[in-house]
Design an enzyme around this catalytic site. Structure first.
Site, PDB file in Angstrom:
ATOM      1  N   CYS A   1      -4.596 -10.735   3.200  1.00 16.20           N
ATOM      2  CA  CYS A   1      -3.375 -11.488   3.469  1.00 16.20           C
ATOM      3  C   CYS A   1      -3.649 -12.968   3.239  1.00 16.20           C
ATOM      4  CB  CYS A   1      -2.938 -11.256   4.914  1.00 16.20           C
ATOM      5  SG  CYS A   1      -1.430 -12.125   5.357  1.00 16.20           S
TER       6      CYS A   1
ATOM      7  N   HIS B   1       3.525  -4.213   4.379  1.00 15.01           N
ATOM      8  CA  HIS B   1       2.738  -5.376   4.780  1.00 15.01           C
ATOM      9  C   HIS B   1       3.627  -6.622   4.818  1.00 15.01           C
ATOM     10  CE1 HIS B   1      -1.018  -8.031   4.474  1.00 15.01           C
ATOM     11  NE2 HIS B   1      -0.007  -8.867   4.277  1.00 15.01           N
ATOM     12  N   GLU B   2       4.430  -6.808   3.765  1.00 19.32           N
ATOM     13  CA  GLU B   2       5.272  -8.019   3.697  1.00 19.32           C
ATOM     14  C   GLU B   2       6.382  -7.978   4.743  1.00 19.32           C
ATOM     15  OE1 GLU B   2       4.274 -10.541   2.232  1.00 19.32           O
ATOM     16  OE2 GLU B   2       2.712  -9.535   1.085  1.00 19.32           O
TER      17      GLU B   2
ATOM     18  N   HIS C   1       5.615  -9.092   8.194  1.00 21.97           N
ATOM     19  CA  HIS C   1       5.609 -10.538   8.448  1.00 21.97           C
ATOM     20  C   HIS C   1       6.936 -11.007   9.044  1.00 21.97           C
ATOM     21  CE1 HIS C   1       1.771 -11.948   6.954  1.00 21.97           C
ATOM     22  NE2 HIS C   1       1.910 -11.325   5.802  1.00 21.97           N
TER      23      HIS C   1
HETATM   24 ZN    ZN Z   1       0.299 -10.947   4.548  1.00 21.75          ZN
END
Ligand code: ZN
Length: 180
Positions: free
Chosen positions: A103, A145-146, A149
């Site tokens: 990341c 994953h995105e 966020h």
């Molecule tokens: Zn990330």
């Protein structure tokens, strides 16, 4: 257009839930500038995905730009630059798989994370149209994953075995060969 600074783990914005983008903002100057900044920043840092909170903009916006071809994740189909606004992920089944994730907000580290491998993404595109798209395998991991966020979640939160969190150098030296 400008390259923005990517904030790192410990910055409170990375732990906050991002605000939905108002429909009326899409297509406006401020929003287009934000997308352009995110694209420039992603290219400058050399990543494959970026969520707006990573440049300290707490809104539900993600961009992905994944070149295809051979990689350590196998032969990947490209995901050309795409923009996901107010995205929602649904798992399509219970099948999971693990990948070593990194990341831009947690630089220098890699961690092994298991996630659902078949997902449906519902999102608004840059023209304001609500769409659905399915993703599998590594692409499903990148998307999740995105989108994490936007909920204040980092990949390290999903690591089940803490021994599978490593510095990049040690990951390359000791952990990649063990996987293959
Ligand atoms: Zn990330």
């Amino acid at each position: 257009m400008a390259v923005r600074r990517i904030i790192r783990m410990g910055h409170p914005t990375l732990r906050r839930e991002a605000q939905p983008v108002a429909e009326t903002a899409i297509g406006g100057n401020a929003f287009s500038n934000l997308i352009n900044d995110m694209r420039d920043t992603l290219r400058d840092y050399g990543g494959i995905g970026l969520a707006a909170p990573q440049i300290d903009e707490s809104v539900q916006l993600v961009i992905i730009d994944l070149p295809g071809g051979q990689s350590r994740y196998g032969d990947l189909e490209a995901l050309p630059l795409s923009i996901y606004i107010n995205p929602v992920v649904t798992s399509l089944n219970t099948e999971t798989a693990g990948y070593w994730e990194g990341c831009l907000s947690v630089p220098g580290l890699r961690g092994f994370v298991e996630r659902p491998q078949h997902i449906r993404l519902t999102y608004t595109n840059e023209n304001g149209t609500r769409l659905e798209r399915e993703f599998s395998d590594f692409h499903a991991t990148v998307i999740q994953h995105e989108i994490d966020h936007l909920m204040g979640t980092l990949y390290i939160d999903h690591i089940q075995d803490p021994s599978l969190l490593a510095f990049e150098e040690e990951y390359l030296r000791y952990l990649v060969p063990a996987e293959e």
